[in-house]
Motif scaffolding. Sequence first.
Motif, PDB file in Angstrom:
ATOM      1  N   GLU A 185       0.849  -1.415   0.019  1.00  0.00           N
ATOM      2  CA  GLU A 185       0.188  -0.052  -0.112  1.00  0.00           C
ATOM      3  C   GLU A 185       0.808   1.327  -0.162  1.00  0.00           C
ATOM      4  O   GLU A 185       1.504   1.532   1.078  1.00  0.00           O
ATOM      5  N   THR A 232      -7.833   7.014   4.933  1.00  0.00           N
ATOM      6  CA  THR A 232      -8.011   6.207   6.119  1.00  0.00           C
ATOM      7  C   THR A 232      -7.192   5.044   6.161  1.00  0.00           C
ATOM      8  O   THR A 232      -6.815   4.744   7.082  1.00  0.00           O
ATOM      9  N   GLN A 233      -6.647   4.409   5.194  1.00  0.00           N
ATOM     10  CA  GLN A 233      -6.132   3.206   5.291  1.00  0.00           C
ATOM     11  C   GLN A 233      -4.641   3.295   5.770  1.00  0.00           C
ATOM     12  O   GLN A 233      -3.817   4.356   5.303  1.00  0.00           O
ATOM     13  N   PRO A 234      -4.171   2.495   6.374  1.00  0.00           N
ATOM     14  CA  PRO A 234      -2.673   2.354   6.608  1.00  0.00           C
ATOM     15  C   PRO A 234      -1.773   2.096   5.345  1.00  0.00           C
ATOM     16  O   PRO A 234      -2.189   1.348   4.472  1.00  0.00           O
ATOM     17  N   GLN A 250       2.153   2.310   8.679  1.00  0.00           N
ATOM     18  CA  GLN A 250       2.037   1.058   9.392  1.00  0.00           C
ATOM     19  C   GLN A 250       3.508   0.953  10.229  1.00  0.00           C
ATOM     20  O   GLN A 250       4.643   1.592   9.624  1.00  0.00           O
TER      21      GLN A 250
END
Length: 198
Positions: free
Chosen positions: A51, A109-111, A141
């Motif tokens: 990601e 919002t995602q890591p 993360q």
Amino acid sequence: MNQNQPNTLPPEYFDHVYQANRDPWNFETSPYEQAKYAATLAALPRPHYAEAFEIGCSLGVLTAQLAPRCGHLLAVDVSEAALAQARARCAGLPQVDIQLMQVPNEFPTQPFDLILVSEVGYYWSPADLARAAELLIAGLQAGGQLLLVHWTPPVHDYPLTGDDVHEFFLAKTAESGPLRHLGGQRHETYRLDLLEKR
């Protein structure tokens, strides 16, 4: 830092720049930019990032080069004119998601295990740089990497210099800080620093 507490440059500033010239910083043709992109990609120690988040993707030239090393790459910019070119350039890259987003006012919002801040930090006011840093660190993360790449000579219009931006983040690598410094390079007119979340 400019002591007048300058404002972050607004999206309209960039829209005007791109309306006047479709590639105002010669991202597509400049040997300097090509060499800097090569150094940027070479500085990333991992072959693959699940990601990734690129802030200030502009025309998507670096985005397209970074994409093969990403499972999913969210690339954002404040200028719709720039993003139209980025979408066309990355149309054949299904892992790339290109969005209009103004960091730090908006943030995903995602890591992430990689965040790239290339040639964008000096457009922020000191207050927005501080807000962005908090969001960037929270958005990584544990073990995630933050790569900073910025032009270092001062530019009259810009609230900060590249050195201001890098030194702000490097201050967060002190013993009890949230980041560690994995390495840096200083070239004639730009610098690059790789940080990792503890």
